[in-house]
Design a protein around this motif. Structure first.
Motif, short mmCIF file in Angstrom:
data_model
loop_
_atom_site.label_atom_id
_atom_site.label_comp_id
_atom_site.label_asym_id
_atom_site.label_seq_id
_atom_site.Cartn_x
_atom_site.Cartn_y
_atom_site.Cartn_z
N GLN A 37 0.84 -1.18 0.00
CA GLN A 37 0.00 0.00 0.00
C GLN A 37 0.88 1.24 0.00
N ASP A 38 0.68 2.08 -1.00
CA ASP A 38 1.43 3.33 -1.11
C ASP A 38 0.45 4.48 -1.32
N PRO A 39 0.73 5.64 -0.73
CA PRO A 39 -0.18 6.79 -0.87
C PRO A 39 -0.42 7.12 -2.34
N GLY A 40 -1.71 7.31 -2.66
CA GLY A 40 -2.07 7.66 -4.02
C GLY A 40 -2.13 6.50 -4.99
N LEU A 41 -1.67 5.34 -4.56
CA LEU A 41 -1.65 4.18 -5.44
C LEU A 41 -2.54 3.04 -4.94
N GLY A 42 -3.00 3.14 -3.73
CA GLY A 42 -3.86 2.10 -3.19
C GLY A 42 -3.11 0.82 -2.89
N LEU A 43 -3.80 -0.29 -2.98
CA LEU A 43 -3.20 -1.60 -2.73
C LEU A 43 -2.88 -2.24 -4.08
N ARG A 44 -1.64 -2.64 -4.22
CA ARG A 44 -1.22 -3.29 -5.47
C ARG A 44 -0.74 -4.70 -5.16
N LEU A 45 -1.18 -5.64 -5.99
CA LEU A 45 -0.92 -7.06 -5.76
C LEU A 45 0.49 -7.42 -6.21
N ILE A 46 1.26 -8.03 -5.31
CA ILE A 46 2.63 -8.42 -5.61
C ILE A 46 2.67 -9.88 -6.09
N TYR A 47 2.19 -10.78 -5.25
CA TYR A 47 2.13 -12.21 -5.56
C TYR A 47 0.91 -12.79 -4.87
N PHE A 48 0.46 -13.92 -5.38
CA PHE A 48 -0.59 -14.66 -4.70
C PHE A 48 -0.39 -16.15 -4.89
N SER A 49 -1.13 -16.90 -4.11
CA SER A 49 -0.99 -18.35 -4.12
C SER A 49 -2.35 -18.98 -3.90
N TYR A 50 -2.70 -19.95 -4.74
CA TYR A 50 -3.98 -20.64 -4.61
C TYR A 50 -3.85 -21.97 -3.87
N LYS A 57 2.40 -14.53 -10.16
CA LYS A 57 2.77 -13.12 -10.11
C LYS A 57 1.52 -12.26 -10.13
N GLY A 58 1.59 -11.20 -9.35
CA GLY A 58 0.55 -10.19 -9.40
C GLY A 58 0.93 -9.09 -10.37
N ASP A 59 0.58 -7.86 -10.00
CA ASP A 59 0.80 -6.74 -10.91
C ASP A 59 2.20 -6.13 -10.79
N ILE A 60 2.84 -6.30 -9.65
CA ILE A 60 4.16 -5.69 -9.44
C ILE A 60 5.12 -6.68 -8.77
N PRO A 61 5.46 -7.79 -9.42
CA PRO A 61 6.29 -8.82 -8.78
C PRO A 61 7.80 -8.54 -8.78
N GLU A 62 8.22 -7.55 -9.57
CA GLU A 62 9.67 -7.34 -9.74
C GLU A 62 10.33 -7.00 -8.41
N GLY A 63 11.41 -7.71 -8.12
CA GLY A 63 12.17 -7.47 -6.90
C GLY A 63 11.69 -8.29 -5.71
N TYR A 64 10.65 -9.10 -5.94
CA TYR A 64 10.07 -9.92 -4.87
C TYR A 64 10.01 -11.39 -5.29
N SER A 65 9.99 -12.25 -4.31
CA SER A 65 9.64 -13.65 -4.51
C SER A 65 8.82 -14.09 -3.31
N VAL A 66 8.23 -15.28 -3.42
CA VAL A 66 7.38 -15.78 -2.33
C VAL A 66 7.65 -17.26 -2.11
#
Lengths: 114, 112
Positions: A37-50, A57-66
């Motif tokens: 969550q960042d000001p002005g950008l709301g909540l952005r999905l990084i990763y998810f798992s079913y 990968k979500g919308d902004i996965p770069e630089g992250y892993s899970v």
């Protein structure tokens, strides 16, 4: 009472450090998510798992892993933290389709990367 | 490109009056819409939702309206109370149902 627990409320790390954010849910939910969550950008999905050992990968996965080795635990990893990863990180869980409206969130981890 | 937009960063309302929070979306594949409320130092909590087959859903003081042709939804809070002061996020999901796309949020302040 249902619960999503994030291991740290506040974290301060240095640039280049490897950072682990841990999340545990006690509701036996199949789906788990990491948002930032960042000001002005709301909540952005990084990763998810079913499911266990599954990730997408979500919308902004770069630089992250899970990692999801167990159903109740979903970890977010910053391989080499950078200052633009300073943010509020929110973990959530839900049931499969039909339960999407019931996203349960943890209290969040405020990460500062110096 | 943001698929869910909340164009008002903040809203200030007098206690007892109506609060109206607005949300627009661009993706016509969205078929489920939700509002979440977030207090400082807490995670967002689910407030109310609406399916695309409806145009209104009511839960106590909270009502959500959906205008599919305009790709617009709104949350009405009547009467507003100081405890309603929080950040409100609009969210939408598509047919896979599992991922939510959130707007940027609107800070609501209810003055007593």
């Amino acid at each position: 009472d249902v619960k999503v627990t994030q291991s740290s409320r506040y974290l301060v790390k240095r640039t280049g450090e490897k950072v682990f954010l841990e999340c545990v849910q006690d509701m036996d939910h199949e789906n788990m998510f990491w948002y930032r969550q960042d000001p002005g950008l709301g909540l952005r999905l990084i990763y998810f798992s079913y499911d266990v050992k599954m990730k997408e990968k979500g919308d902004i996965p770069e630089g992250y892993s899970v990692s999801r080795e167990k159903k109740e635990r979903f970890s977010l990893i910053l391989e080499s933290a950078s200052t633009n990863q300073t943010s509020m990180y929110l973990c959530a869980s839900s049931l499969p389709r039909g339960g999407a409206e019931k996203l349960f969130f943890g209290s969040g981890t405020q990460l500062s990367v110096l | 490109d943001q698929q869910v937009k909340q164009n008002s960063p903040s809203l200030s309302v007098q206690e007892g009056r109506i609060s109206i929070l607005n949300c627009d979306y661009t993706n016509s594949m969205f078929d489920y819409f939700l509002w979440y409320k977030k207090y400082p130092a807490e995670g967002p909590t689910f407030l109310i939702s609406i399916s695309s087959i409806k145009d209104k859903n009511e839960d106590g003081r909270f009502t959500v309206f959906l205008n599919k042709s305009a790709k617009h939804l709104s949350l009405h809070i009547v009467p507003s109370q100081p405890g309603d002061s929080a950040v409100y996020f609009c969210a939408a999901s598509g047919r896979d149902g599992n991922k939510l796309v959130f707007g940027a949020g609107t800070i609501l302040r209810v003055k007593s």
